[in-house]
Design an enzyme around this catalytic site. Sequence first.
Site, short mmCIF file in Angstrom:
data_model
loop_
_atom_site.label_atom_id
_atom_site.label_comp_id
_atom_site.label_asym_id
_atom_site.label_seq_id
_atom_site.Cartn_x
_atom_site.Cartn_y
_atom_site.Cartn_z
N ARG A 273 -0.78 -4.62 -9.25
CA ARG A 273 0.49 -4.00 -9.59
C ARG A 273 0.19 -2.71 -10.36
O ARG A 273 -0.76 -2.68 -11.17
CB ARG A 273 1.35 -4.92 -10.47
CG ARG A 273 2.01 -6.07 -9.71
CD ARG A 273 3.16 -5.58 -8.83
NE ARG A 273 3.83 -6.66 -8.14
CZ ARG A 273 3.53 -7.09 -6.91
NH1 ARG A 273 2.56 -6.52 -6.22
NH2 ARG A 273 4.22 -8.06 -6.35
N ASP A 297 -3.15 1.33 -4.15
CA ASP A 297 -2.08 0.86 -3.26
C ASP A 297 -0.77 0.76 -4.04
O ASP A 297 0.31 0.70 -3.45
CB ASP A 297 -2.46 -0.52 -2.70
CG ASP A 297 -1.41 -1.10 -1.77
OD1 ASP A 297 -1.02 -0.39 -0.82
OD2 ASP A 297 -0.97 -2.24 -2.00
N GLU A 302 6.64 2.96 -9.18
CA GLU A 302 6.94 3.08 -7.74
C GLU A 302 8.41 3.37 -7.52
O GLU A 302 9.24 2.80 -8.24
CB GLU A 302 6.53 1.78 -7.03
CG GLU A 302 5.03 1.75 -6.81
CD GLU A 302 4.56 0.50 -6.08
OE1 GLU A 302 5.28 0.01 -5.20
OE2 GLU A 302 3.46 0.04 -6.40
N HIS A 320 1.77 1.01 -1.13
CA HIS A 320 1.95 -0.44 -1.31
C HIS A 320 1.98 -1.17 0.05
O HIS A 320 2.96 -1.84 0.39
CB HIS A 320 3.25 -0.71 -2.10
CG HIS A 320 3.25 -2.05 -2.79
ND1 HIS A 320 3.89 -2.27 -3.98
CD2 HIS A 320 2.69 -3.23 -2.46
CE1 HIS A 320 3.74 -3.53 -4.35
NE2 HIS A 320 3.00 -4.14 -3.44
N ILE A 321 0.88 -1.00 0.78
CA ILE A 321 0.81 -1.59 2.13
C ILE A 321 -0.25 -2.69 2.23
O ILE A 321 -0.62 -3.10 3.33
CB ILE A 321 0.49 -0.51 3.20
CG1 ILE A 321 -0.78 0.27 2.84
CG2 ILE A 321 1.68 0.43 3.41
CD1 ILE A 321 -1.34 1.11 3.98
N SER A 323 -0.34 -5.83 1.96
CA SER A 323 -0.05 -7.05 2.74
C SER A 323 0.53 -6.73 4.12
O SER A 323 1.02 -7.62 4.81
CB SER A 323 0.94 -7.93 1.96
OG SER A 323 2.20 -7.31 1.90
N1 LIG Z 1 -0.54 -4.64 -3.26
C1 LIG Z 1 0.03 -5.63 -2.60
O1 LIG Z 1 0.67 -5.44 -1.57
C2 LIG Z 1 -0.14 -7.01 -3.09
C3 LIG Z 1 -0.29 -7.25 -4.44
N2 LIG Z 1 -0.43 -8.53 -4.89
C4 LIG Z 1 -0.62 -8.75 -6.32
O2 LIG Z 1 -1.82 -9.51 -6.49
C5 LIG Z 1 -1.60 -10.49 -7.48
C6 LIG Z 1 -2.59 -11.62 -7.34
O3 LIG Z 1 -2.29 -12.42 -6.21
P1 LIG Z 1 -3.11 -13.78 -5.93
O4 LIG Z 1 -4.56 -13.51 -5.87
O5 LIG Z 1 -2.46 -14.45 -4.77
O6 LIG Z 1 -2.78 -14.57 -7.27
P2 LIG Z 1 -3.66 -15.63 -8.03
O7 LIG Z 1 -2.75 -16.27 -9.01
O8 LIG Z 1 -4.41 -16.49 -7.06
O9 LIG Z 1 -4.75 -14.73 -8.83
C7 LIG Z 1 -4.47 -14.04 -10.00
C8 LIG Z 1 -5.67 -14.22 -10.92
O10 LIG Z 1 -5.50 -13.38 -12.06
C9 LIG Z 1 -6.04 -14.08 -13.16
N3 LIG Z 1 -5.55 -13.52 -14.41
C10 LIG Z 1 -4.34 -13.68 -14.99
N4 LIG Z 1 -4.29 -13.02 -16.16
C11 LIG Z 1 -5.51 -12.41 -16.31
C12 LIG Z 1 -6.07 -11.59 -17.31
N5 LIG Z 1 -5.39 -11.25 -18.40
N6 LIG Z 1 -7.33 -11.13 -17.13
C13 LIG Z 1 -8.04 -11.48 -16.03
N7 LIG Z 1 -7.55 -12.27 -15.05
C14 LIG Z 1 -6.30 -12.73 -15.20
C15 LIG Z 1 -5.58 -15.53 -12.93
O11 LIG Z 1 -6.33 -16.45 -13.72
C16 LIG Z 1 -5.80 -15.67 -11.45
O12 LIG Z 1 -7.09 -16.17 -11.13
C17 LIG Z 1 -0.12 -10.87 -7.29
O13 LIG Z 1 0.43 -11.44 -8.45
C18 LIG Z 1 0.52 -9.55 -6.94
O14 LIG Z 1 0.99 -8.90 -8.09
C19 LIG Z 1 -0.43 -9.58 -4.02
C20 LIG Z 1 -0.28 -9.39 -2.68
C21 LIG Z 1 -0.11 -8.08 -2.10
O1 LIG Z 2 3.23 -10.05 -2.26
C1 LIG Z 2 3.16 -9.18 -3.13
O2 LIG Z 2 3.06 -9.45 -4.34
C2 LIG Z 2 3.18 -7.77 -2.74
O3 LIG Z 2 2.94 -6.90 -3.52
C3 LIG Z 2 3.53 -7.40 -1.36
O4 LIG Z 2 2.92 -8.16 -0.45
#
Ligand SMILES: NC(=O)C1=CN([C@@H]2O[C@H](COP(=O)(O)OP(=O)(O)OC[C@H]3O[C@@H](n4cnc5c(N)ncnc54)[C@H](O)[C@@H]3O)[C@@H](O)[C@H]2O)C=CC1
Ligand SMILES: O=C(O)C(=O)CO
Length: 386
Positions: A273, A297, A302, A320-321, A323
């Site tokens: 983010r 990304d 935004e 922000h692409i 996914s």
């Molecule tokens: N750019 C995009 O299109 C996308 C962005 N995202 C972002 O990616 C994030 C992560 O997604 P997942 O891997 O599925 O979630 P997840 O919950 O599997 O992984 C997040 C990790 O961050 C760790 N974490 C939390 N606080 C922390 C800190 N202070 N310092 C270090 N590590 C910390 C957690 O322990 C966890 O292992 C989502 O919450 C979302 O914001 C997700 C999908 C697409």
């Molecule tokens: O899933 C999310 O958190 C995204 O940022 C878009 O896929």
Amino acid sequence: MAKPVSIEVWNPNGKYRVVSTKPMPGTRWINLLIEQDCRVEICTQKKTILSVEDIIALIGERCDGVIGQLTEDWGETLFSALSRAGGKAFSNMAVGYNNVDVSAANKYGVAVGNTPGVLTETTAELAASLSVAAARRIVEADEFMRAGLYDGWLPHLFVGNLLKGQTVGVIGAGRIGSAYARMMIEGFKMNLIYYDLYQATRLEKFVTAYGEFLKANGEQPVTWRRAASMDEVLREADVISLHPILDKTTFHLINKESLATMKKEAILVNCSRGPVVDEVALVEHLRQNPMFRVGLDVFEDEPYMKPGLSDMKNAIVVPHIASASKWTREGMATLAALNVLGKIKGYPVWSDANRVEPFLNENAPPPAACPSIVNAKALSLPVSRL
Ligand SMILES: NC(=O)C1=CN([C@@H]2O[C@H](COP(=O)(O)OP(=O)(O)OC[C@H]3O[C@@H](n4cnc5c(N)ncnc54)[C@H](O)[C@@H]3O)[C@@H](O)[C@H]2O)C=CC1
Ligand SMILES: O=C(O)C(=O)CO
């Protein structure tokens, strides 16, 4: 007075009214809702980011559930409007839900869904792509070529960094961070250093086994280390990718001070983010350190970029692409719809939100469960034993 919004209606006589604030990819999600007696209303307003007022108008007087987007501000106002309309279910079409005030949802007894798992590999692939593009200066080179500036091979033309044998740093080694780490380790034979609040046991086991495989084949083994602090990662890694959730603990995790601890020629990638990085400090760092490169990304405000970012040759920026693969986006729509449908139908919550494959199988009906409800515990929702 709420403004009128344009909508497309499917199955007008359905018993349950489900609203989607955006048209979403694929048709499976619509069909699954229709099969279960839902009237589906999709907002077709030509406006990228809907306001709270727009969404109140969409919710209307009676609404059983809403599928929303990460650009929307789901707080007290919207959850109280949804609750007044009889709604008990909301799902983000995203895994991240920092746009949702979960305590407000709890107050109104509204279940909040998200879409984990289906976007893990797609998002990690973009982070890997940005890492390689930054290391090998692909975007700069493409612009140079299109500008007609190429007049022959030169020893110094667009020299970048070799990834093999360097160290990849992952901040937040959850689903996506771990998948990204594996890609960089398997693909480029990089060593790993990671920082997370929790141990990434499966990732560690993978790197150990892969290292042994390489050694057995006479190659340099890869290694891993879990860092005790984020600073260790920043100091030691050549490529650093950010994958934590956004919350109070990760806001401006990367700032002026932390940037200063990174190597002068390091690469920073952010597919988590925008506010995880202090973007003003980043622009200044890019200006002062032309060999430092970033692949972004996501952005702090935004859809805007902080002044100066778009002028920086050492920054690659995409909208922000991460996914955005067809399979993933259709899967996200399906999971979001099934979260809402499951709550409306009184189904239990799926026991493992990391294993959502059964919901994505197009050749079988989905399990009678909500794939992922983030406030299931707070609302004491039953858990599926399937
Ligand atoms: N750019 C995009 O299109 C996308 C962005 N995202 C972002 O990616 C994030 C992560 O997604 P997942 O891997 O599925 O979630 P997840 O919950 O599997 O992984 C997040 C990790 O961050 C760790 N974490 C939390 N606080 C922390 C800190 N202070 N310092 C270090 N590590 C910390 C957690 O322990 C966890 O292992 C989502 O919450 C979302 O914001 C997700 C999908 C697409
Ligand atoms: O899933 C999310 O958190 C995204 O940022 C878009 O896929």
